[in-house]
Design a protein around this motif. Structure first.
Motif, PDB file in Angstrom:
ATOM      1  N   VAL A  43      -4.115  -7.388  41.491  1.00  0.00           N
ATOM      2  CA  VAL A  43      -5.011  -7.784  40.407  1.00  0.00           C
ATOM      3  C   VAL A  43      -4.169  -8.156  39.198  1.00  0.00           C
ATOM      4  CG1 VAL A  43      -6.856  -7.051  38.862  1.00  0.00           C
ATOM      5  CG2 VAL A  43      -6.863  -6.321  41.252  1.00  0.00           C
ATOM      6  N   HIS A  44      -4.309  -9.392  38.732  1.00  0.00           N
ATOM      7  CA  HIS A  44      -3.560  -9.841  37.561  1.00  0.00           C
ATOM      8  C   HIS A  44      -4.055  -9.056  36.349  1.00  0.00           C
ATOM      9  CE1 HIS A  44      -1.897 -12.299  34.392  1.00  0.00           C
ATOM     10  NE2 HIS A  44      -1.265 -13.050  35.278  1.00  0.00           N
ATOM     11  N   PRO A  45      -3.155  -8.321  35.681  1.00  0.00           N
ATOM     12  CA  PRO A  45      -3.592  -7.460  34.580  1.00  0.00           C
ATOM     13  C   PRO A  45      -4.142  -8.220  33.380  1.00  0.00           C
ATOM     14  CG  PRO A  45      -1.202  -7.576  34.680  1.00  0.00           C
ATOM     15  CD  PRO A  45      -1.710  -8.251  35.907  1.00  0.00           C
ATOM     16  N   GLU A 185      -3.711  -8.577  21.231  1.00  0.00           N
ATOM     17  CA  GLU A 185      -4.857  -8.890  22.086  1.00  0.00           C
ATOM     18  C   GLU A 185      -5.140  -7.763  23.071  1.00  0.00           C
ATOM     19  OE1 GLU A 185      -6.343 -12.455  25.119  1.00  0.00           O
ATOM     20  OE2 GLU A 185      -4.468 -12.641  24.017  1.00  0.00           O
ATOM     21  N   VAL A 186      -4.086  -7.187  23.651  1.00  0.00           N
ATOM     22  CA  VAL A 186      -4.256  -6.102  24.613  1.00  0.00           C
ATOM     23  C   VAL A 186      -4.667  -4.811  23.897  1.00  0.00           C
ATOM     24  CG1 VAL A 186      -3.101  -4.658  26.321  1.00  0.00           C
ATOM     25  CG2 VAL A 186      -2.622  -7.102  26.234  1.00  0.00           C
ATOM     26  N   ALA A 187      -4.013  -4.495  22.781  1.00  0.00           N
ATOM     27  CA  ALA A 187      -4.294  -3.247  22.060  1.00  0.00           C
ATOM     28  C   ALA A 187      -5.737  -3.183  21.587  1.00  0.00           C
ATOM     29  CB  ALA A 187      -3.339  -3.106  20.875  1.00  0.00           C
ATOM     30  N   VAL A 195      -3.845  -4.079  14.988  1.00  0.00           N
ATOM     31  CA  VAL A 195      -3.054  -5.306  14.955  1.00  0.00           C
ATOM     32  C   VAL A 195      -1.566  -4.968  15.025  1.00  0.00           C
ATOM     33  CG1 VAL A 195      -2.408  -7.335  13.592  1.00  0.00           C
ATOM     34  CG2 VAL A 195      -4.792  -6.548  13.616  1.00  0.00           C
ATOM     35  N   VAL A 196      -0.849  -5.653  15.903  1.00  0.00           N
ATOM     36  CA  VAL A 196       0.614  -5.593  15.947  1.00  0.00           C
ATOM     37  C   VAL A 196       1.121  -6.854  15.238  1.00  0.00           C
ATOM     38  CG1 VAL A 196       2.668  -5.524  17.407  1.00  0.00           C
ATOM     39  CG2 VAL A 196       0.584  -4.330  18.119  1.00  0.00           C
ATOM     40  N   ILE A 410       0.522  -1.086  27.756  1.00  0.00           N
ATOM     41  CA  ILE A 410       0.025  -0.770  26.411  1.00  0.00           C
ATOM     42  C   ILE A 410      -1.172   0.183  26.489  1.00  0.00           C
ATOM     43  CG2 ILE A 410      -1.226  -1.743  24.445  1.00  0.00           C
ATOM     44  CD1 ILE A 410       0.791  -3.912  24.251  1.00  0.00           C
ATOM     45  N   PRO A 411      -2.195  -0.088  27.321  1.00  0.00           N
ATOM     46  CA  PRO A 411      -3.288   0.881  27.424  1.00  0.00           C
ATOM     47  C   PRO A 411      -2.816   2.251  27.923  1.00  0.00           C
ATOM     48  CG  PRO A 411      -3.958  -1.231  28.324  1.00  0.00           C
ATOM     49  CD  PRO A 411      -2.495  -1.321  28.088  1.00  0.00           C
TER      50      PRO A 411
END
Length: 500
Positions: A43-45, A185-187, A195-196, A410-411
């Motif tokens: 599964v593409h993360p 976007e992931v965070a 925001v990073v 990141i998660p």
């Protein structure tokens, strides 16, 4: 030293680099067929879609091989970049500007600082993005040869600075913005509004520049140069080894002065388009990162080299009419013929690797393995760094690899209350370290082609045995620096700590 000798001997027993890429492409074709027999999927993360290994020994695979062959080659980004940059750099070299500049400036500088300056220039050169790969290593080789030192040592120092130091800088570069965007976007899928920013790794990266310059200089002068020994010019191309540095004449001095004036005028014009907040080359919101200035840095640098080369050539009498400019450019392109042939095979291999999805499968499987090991604390971070460094051997693009790894790690780390900017930093030092030893690096064939101009015996074994000490020592010391920095509690960026 014995280990590096073994690496070189074994590597140089490999076929010619062109044939090696052909064999690697054939290996990918067969491997994709074998793996696809087991119906392997991941599964593409990033997209959440199920990705299967695509069989290249199939109707679709055969059509891809035939239909993409030309576009794989002509669309290979480094090819156009290298050739375009060589129009300008080659022109400057053919009219004698680069040689005169070295004689007048670099050779008059304290010799003990030359290596330090080359590595520092390479590290900071990532402001020019991939252009630094084309400019720094061959120029560094020329400087070392002119000083009576081994040119391959100079080239290795330049390549180490540009490649292994690609993520570090005193300034905020495009890499900071690109990776921060993916991290943000992931965070935000875990914590809305988090925001990073592009400056979140800045403090650590500033210190990294100093570390890379000092350590890179020591590696070059204490490991690489003693191992290479005295350079034997009989193995180099005639046009390369016949370069002789005589005293700078008054006319050449005037040429440098006029080239400098032309360069300053050009730089001032570019500054007028960048410095004002409403400058044409600024971003839509008045930003420099990102901006048209950074995204179009290649043609900007090209025009700079052409302008100063013409100013110098006209002054010293090398350019007496407009026809001389394309003639010198064409002459410079002759030196790139070996690189062009090599890139044809390399581009096919990389395209097959990407199309088959083998790279995605390796990345996701490796990430799942690390996650299932149930490490905690600094151990899991170090394990993550090592995994990212290994995966970089298969996926050269830093942003592409981070786009695969960020949605997984990141998660995972945010659940453990790690700051996503901290996780991003761990990834960056891993990604940079092994840039210089991966065959997936599209600039490895270019560096090898330049190496063979100075030593026709050089092969992949030579290149990897020279670059391996930089990669391993940089990675080890970077991890140690990362651990100490974290334990002491120094912010990695303005207000950014390890924990959320």
């Amino acid at each position: 030293m014995r280990m590096l000798d073994v690496v070189e001997r074994a590597g140089n027993k490999l076929p010619h680099p062109f044939m090696l890429f052909v064999y690697l492409a054939l290996f990918i074709i067969v491997a994709s067929w074998v793996i696809s027999l087991f119906n392997v999927t991941v599964v593409h993360p990033g997209t959440g879609e199920e990705v299967a290994i695509q069989n290249m020994i199939s109707e679709d695979g055969l059509i891809f091989i035939l239909s993409s062959m030309l576009t794989n080659f002509t669309g290979f980004a480094p090819l156009g970049l290298v050739l375009v940059m060589m129009f300008g750099i080659g022109l400057a070299q053919k009219v004698g500007l680069i040689e005169t500049f070295m004689k007048k400036t670099i050779l008059n500088a304290p010799k003990r600082f030359v290596t330090f300056a080359i590595i520092g220039t390479g590290v900071i050169g990532n402001l020019a993005s991939d252009a630094a790969f084309v400019i720094i290593p061959p120029l560094a080789a020329m400087v070392f040869y002119a000083l009576g030192r081994h040119p391959l040592a100079g080239m290795s120092a330049g390549f180490a600075g540009v490649g292994a130091g690609f993520t570090a800088n005193f300034f905020i570069a495009g890499t900071d913005a690109l990776l921060a965007g993916i991290s943000t976007e992931v965070a935000q899928t875990i914590e809305e509004g988090l925001v990073v920013t592009p400056v979140d790794n800045w403090f650590f990266m500033i210190a990294s520049v100093v570390m890379l310059m000092v350590v890179g200089t020591i590696i070059t002068e204490k490991v690489i140069e003693p191992r290479l020994g005295k350079y034997n010019p009989r193995y180099g191309e005639k046009g390369i080894v016949d370069q002789k540095l005589e005293d700078v004449t008054a006319q050449e001095t005037r040429g440098l002065r006029n080239a400098g004036i032309a360069g300053l005028i050009y730089a001032a014009l570019i500054a007028l388009l960048v410095v004002p907040t409403n400058g044409v080359l600024r971003g839509e919101e008045g930003t420099i990162v990102p901006s048209p200035f950074l995204s179009n840095i290649i043609p900007i640098i090209l025009f700079f080299f052409i302008i100063i080369a013409i100013a110098y050539g006209m002054t010293v009498g090398k350019i007496k009419s407009t026809k001389h400019v394309p003639e010198y450019m064409a002459d410079a392109m002759k030196d790139m013929s070996g690189y062009i042939v090599l890139i044809f095979a390399a581009s096919q291999f990389i395209a097959y690797f990407n199309w088959s999805n083998i790279g995605v499968w390796i990345a996701v499987s490796g990430a799942e393995f690390l996650t299932n090991m149930n490490f905690t604390g600094m151990g899991v971070i170090v394990g993550f760094i090592i995994l990212a460094a290994i995966l970089n051997l298969f996926i050269f693009s830093g942003s592409a690899q981070w786009a695969l790894m960020a949605p997984i790690f990141i998660p995972m780390f945010m659940v453990l209350e790690y700051n996503p900017a901290f996780v991003q930093l761990a990834y960056r030092i891993a990604d940079s370290s092994t840039n210089i030893i991966t065959p997936m690096n599209p600039y490895v064939p270019m560096v090898l082609a330049f190496m063979k101009r100075y030593d026709n015996r050089a092969g992949f074994g030579t290149l990897f045995s020279i670059m391996l000490p930089y990669a391993l020592i940089f990675l080890g010391l970077w991890i140690l620096m990362f651990i100490i920095w974290t334990l002491v509690g120094i912010p990695i960026g303005p207000g950014v700590e390890m924990k959320l």
